[in-house]
Design a protein around this motif. Structure first.
Motif, PDB file in Angstrom:
ATOM      1  N   ARG A   7       0.821  -1.213   0.000  1.00 51.63           N
ATOM      2  CA  ARG A   7       0.000   0.000   0.000  1.00 51.63           C
ATOM      3  C   ARG A   7       0.855   1.265   0.000  1.00 51.63           C
ATOM      4  O   ARG A   7       0.504   2.263  -0.621  1.00 51.63           O
ATOM      5  CB  ARG A   7      -0.885  -0.029   1.246  1.00 51.63           C
ATOM      6  N   ASP A   8       1.994   1.215   0.711  1.00 57.56           N
ATOM      7  CA  ASP A   8       2.818   2.413   0.889  1.00 57.56           C
ATOM      8  C   ASP A   8       3.689   2.739  -0.322  1.00 57.56           C
ATOM      9  O   ASP A   8       4.314   3.805  -0.366  1.00 57.56           O
ATOM     10  CB  ASP A   8       3.743   2.248   2.112  1.00 57.56           C
ATOM     11  N   ARG A   9       3.759   1.831  -1.269  1.00 58.19           N
ATOM     12  CA  ARG A   9       4.693   2.045  -2.384  1.00 58.19           C
ATOM     13  C   ARG A   9       4.385   3.321  -3.164  1.00 58.19           C
ATOM     14  O   ARG A   9       5.301   4.067  -3.522  1.00 58.19           O
ATOM     15  CB  ARG A   9       4.687   0.837  -3.323  1.00 58.19           C
ATOM     16  N   ALA A  10       3.116   3.562  -3.414  1.00 61.10           N
ATOM     17  CA  ALA A  10       2.775   4.778  -4.167  1.00 61.10           C
ATOM     18  C   ALA A  10       3.098   6.023  -3.346  1.00 61.10           C
ATOM     19  O   ALA A  10       3.633   7.006  -3.872  1.00 61.10           O
ATOM     20  CB  ALA A  10       1.295   4.756  -4.544  1.00 61.10           C
ATOM     21  N   PHE A  11       2.811   5.975  -2.031  1.00 60.26           N
ATOM     22  CA  PHE A  11       3.093   7.103  -1.136  1.00 60.26           C
ATOM     23  C   PHE A  11       4.589   7.415  -1.133  1.00 60.26           C
ATOM     24  O   PHE A  11       4.998   8.580  -1.117  1.00 60.26           O
ATOM     25  CB  PHE A  11       2.613   6.740   0.269  1.00 60.26           C
TER      26      PHE A  11
END
Lengths: 444, 296
Positions: free
Chosen positions: A244-248
């Protein structure tokens, strides 16, 4: 803050050689990392604001502030590879936290740190390594009384080899970064050529690492699922949070395509004049335990590293052990592929980032740089203690998988390096050792 | 025109259209492009015999097969060799149609484990390939992972031998209560759905099928029980009147279009059925015990 278990190798300096006199001490980064890890506290403590539970609940909008004692952007400007090593505990802890506390401020500072664009991929690797370690421990424990679980050992060994190859690539790229940012004019390593070299390397890392780690995270999800860890377990939630955090954190496929476009624009140069490296010029860039040499690197880091592949392969000749001989055979296939790629790149004057054929060439180019970096780091660590990084097993596994990704048939009579790589992974998982190049002992 | 037809008496009208029948490299590809624009994905079916002559006579076959050329040349069985070559050609043409570019601009590669990918395109265009007997089916998607699987509809299959391997306890109980012929048909459908799903994940048969639970809504549409967010869509069609073709697709946010290639529209837009469809329109095969009132 009490430790939850003894620290196997805490505080030790990195592995291989003694830094040259006057160089920035590697111990500084390791000591800073140990202090940072202690400040972050036990990740399993539900009352810890930097623990897994609190960070899962915080999402991206309510992340806790850094603890006192963590230097912010603009305070200290260590060499890029030392900076990444010092921040590794934060990277391991949480990808979103790493981005919010360190990477974003370093990117947006009035004088951005030259390493800032490489820290996202470095953080992704550290976070994925944490999941790998936890999964390996599960498989190791389960396989003692559930023999079927042993089927996942080769899968995890392959993930470990891929991560080490990506760690090698990122470490070498960091060692091509200039010491100062643009416009600071900071001596010989602050030259335009050096900046260009670091930027080219950032494109290769920024393209390849998110893509490969994305695949590896999928495999880790498979193993956890097949070991009975459903989506609501802490192990799966840690993994899901990284996804989930990859785009952030700017390490998703969208970021990778932007990096890929920069590789494509440099493809014509990749097909241009070629000067094979005899192994001496860049050897210091591969010695990850030593300080970065003061002289400016060449004009194009990835090309310079790719050029070491043939020499490193030649030096593997006459190996007297089966793994190294097999490594030489696989590496020779990659050298042949490199010649073909160079011709393909030279066939077009200007490559278009929108052309799928050019994007395919960029992919092949990046994979060959990855192979060269892994081989170079392995060679530089040969003979050092601990001996794993300098051994041929992990490199053979990693290069074999790179060859597979390139569609190259593997030579016959290739020994299976997976059991040895698994043994090292299981040992690190059992004794709390990071999946990094330095085999860093962990506090928690 | 597609030759897909739903099995009589077991169909339910749904939004997912049947696979597009494309009889050769020259197309027609308009329907594939239309579906890509509308939903971000399309599934193509053909037989390798239909593509064989134009594919083998193509002077660019070697270039088209690329790294697959040695595998094609060294394949031990003549029929397998031809099917291998044609299936790869179909993948490239289907992907090229989706991107509206020449097929020889694409490089088909394989991840460790064998999953086919288009080199350098990452998630911008994902593909899945299956073949059984003479049938070849290719899924292409610009909006998330896609998986396809096919089996001959009349394939003899032992529920008793394979139930523990393929079914969850709930699925096995449901199937066990059916007449043998219907049970075999439903069991095969379930199997192809799970194959399609695990291929979309890139895991293939490494993922335990007996841990994947499927359920069916009141319209007979399949859904994954663990997919509480409703990200996945599934469909099974009867193709060429004798093959079961299942597809699985996860609806990701469409990526930015590279190089001026238009990104697909919102993936949840209902599919408008092309006028060239057979009169019965888009239908899928339902599942026992989950049909609407009065269907059984």
């Amino acid at each position: 803050m009490a430790l939850t278990r003894p620290v196997p190798r805490a505080g030790r300096p990195p592995t291989t050689r003694t830094p040259p006199e006057g160089a920035e001490p590697a111990e500084g980064a390791a000591q800073y990392a140990a202090r940072l890890e202690a400040l972050l506290g036990d990740p399993r403590d539900p009352g810890n604001p930097y623990g897994r539970s609190a960070l899962w609940a915080a999402g991206h909008d309510a992340l806790p502030p850094p603890p006192a004692g963590l230097p912010g952007a603009g305070q200290a400007r260590p060499a890029a590879d030392r900076l990444a090593r010092a921040l590794r505990p934060l990277f391991r802890r949480d990808l979103a936290l790493a981005h919010a506390w360190s990477i974003r401020p370093l990117l947006s500072a009035p004088v951005p740190h030259p390493a800032a664009v490489l820290l996202g991929p470095a953080a992704l690797l550290a976070a994925a390594g944490g999941v790998l370690r936890g999964t390996a421990r599960i498989v190791d424990d389960l396989s003692r009384y559930e023999p079927a679980t042993r089927q996942w050992r080769p899968v995890l060994a392959s993930i470990f080899a891929d991560l080490l190859a990506c760690e090698s690539l990122t470490a070498v790229a960091l060692r091509f970064c200039p010491a100062e940012g643009p416009g600071t004019g900071g001596g010989p390593t602050g030259s335009g050529a050096s900046e260009q070299s670091g930027a080219s390397f950032a494109a290769v890392v920024g393209y390849l690492v998110p893509q490969l780690v994305g695949d590896l995270l999928g495999d880790l999800e498979l193993v956890l699922n097949e070991c009975g860890f459903a989506g609501n377990t802490p192990e799966r939630r840690i993994l899901a949070k990284i996804v989930r955090d990859r785009a952030f954190a700017g390490v998703d496929w969208t970021a990778a395509t932007a990096a890929q476009a920069r590789i494509v624009r440099g493809l014509s140069a990749a097909g241009g004049a070629w000067r094979p490296d005899d192994g001496t010029e860049l050897a210091a860039r591969f010695r990850i335990a030593e300080a970065v040499p003061a002289e400016a690197p060449g004009t194009d880091g990835p090309q310079a590293v790719a050029a070491t592949l043939a020499g490193a392969t030649a030096r593997l000749a006459d190996a007297d052990d089966a793994d190294t001989a097999a490594l030489a055979r696989v590496a020779r296939r990659l050298v042949i592929e490199q010649r073909a790629l160079r011709a393909a790149c030279a066939a077009t004057d200007v490559h278009d980032p929108a052309d799928p054929a050019a994007r395919a060439l960029a992919d092949r180019q990046a994979l060959l740089v990855l192979a060269a970096a892994a081989l170079g780091v392995r060679e530089a660590a040969a003979g050092a203690r601990p001996s794993f990084l300098g051994g041929s097993g992990w490199a053979l596994l990693a290069l074999g998988r790179i060859a597979e990704r390139l569609g190259l048939p593997l030579p016959g009579r290739t020994p299976d390096p997976q059991p040895g790589v698994w043994d090292e992974l299981a040992r690190r998982a059992a004794y709390g050792v990071d999946c990094d190049l330095h085999a860093t002992g962990l506090l928690w | 025109m597609s030759v897909t037809r739903a099995a009589p008496g077991r169909e339910q009208v749904v939004q997912i259209p049947p696979p597009c029948h494309v009889p050769g490299p020259d197309g027609p590809w308009e329907q594939v492009q239309e579906r890509i624009e509308q939903t971000g994905r399309a599934v193509v079916h053909t037989t390798w015999g239909q593509w064989l002559t134009p594919a083998l006579l193509d002077p660019g076959l070697r270039l088209l097969l690329g790294r697959d050329w040695p595998r094609y040349r060294q394949h031990p069985a003549p029929a397998g060799r031809l099917c291998f070559a044609v299936s790869r050609v179909v993948v490239k043409y289907a992907a090229a149609a989706a991107l509206q570019i020449p097929a020889d601009r694409l490089d088909l590669a394989y991840l460790p484990g064998g999953r086919p990918v288009l080199r350098g395109l990452g998630t911008d265009l994902q593909v899945s390939l299956t073949h059984t007997d003479e049938l070849i089916v290719v899924g292409v998607s610009r909006a998330g992972p896609v998986g396809v699987d096919a089996e001959p509809a009349g394939r003899p299959i032992s529920f008793e031998l394979l139930r523990d391997h393929v079914c969850t306890a709930e699925e096995a109980e449901l199937l066990a209560g059916l007449p043998e012929e219907e049970r075999t048909e439903r069991f095969l459908r379930l199997w192809t759905l799970k194959e399609a799903y695990t291929k979309a994940l890139g895991h293939g048969m490494r993922r335990r099928f007996s841990a994947l639970g499927f359920a069916w809504d009141e319209t007979g549409a399949a859904r994954l029980t663990a997919d509480t967010a409703g990200e996945w869509t599934f469909a099974t069609h009867l193709v060429e009147e004798r093959f079961l073709v299942s597809e699985a697709h996860r609806r990701d946010t469409a990526p930015a279009a590279p190089g001026g290639i238009r990104a697909p529209a919102a993936v949840d837009v209902p599919v408008r059925l092309p006028s060239a469809e057979p009169p019965q329109g888009a239908r899928v095969i339902g599942f026992p015990g989950r049909r609407g009132p009065g269907k059984r």
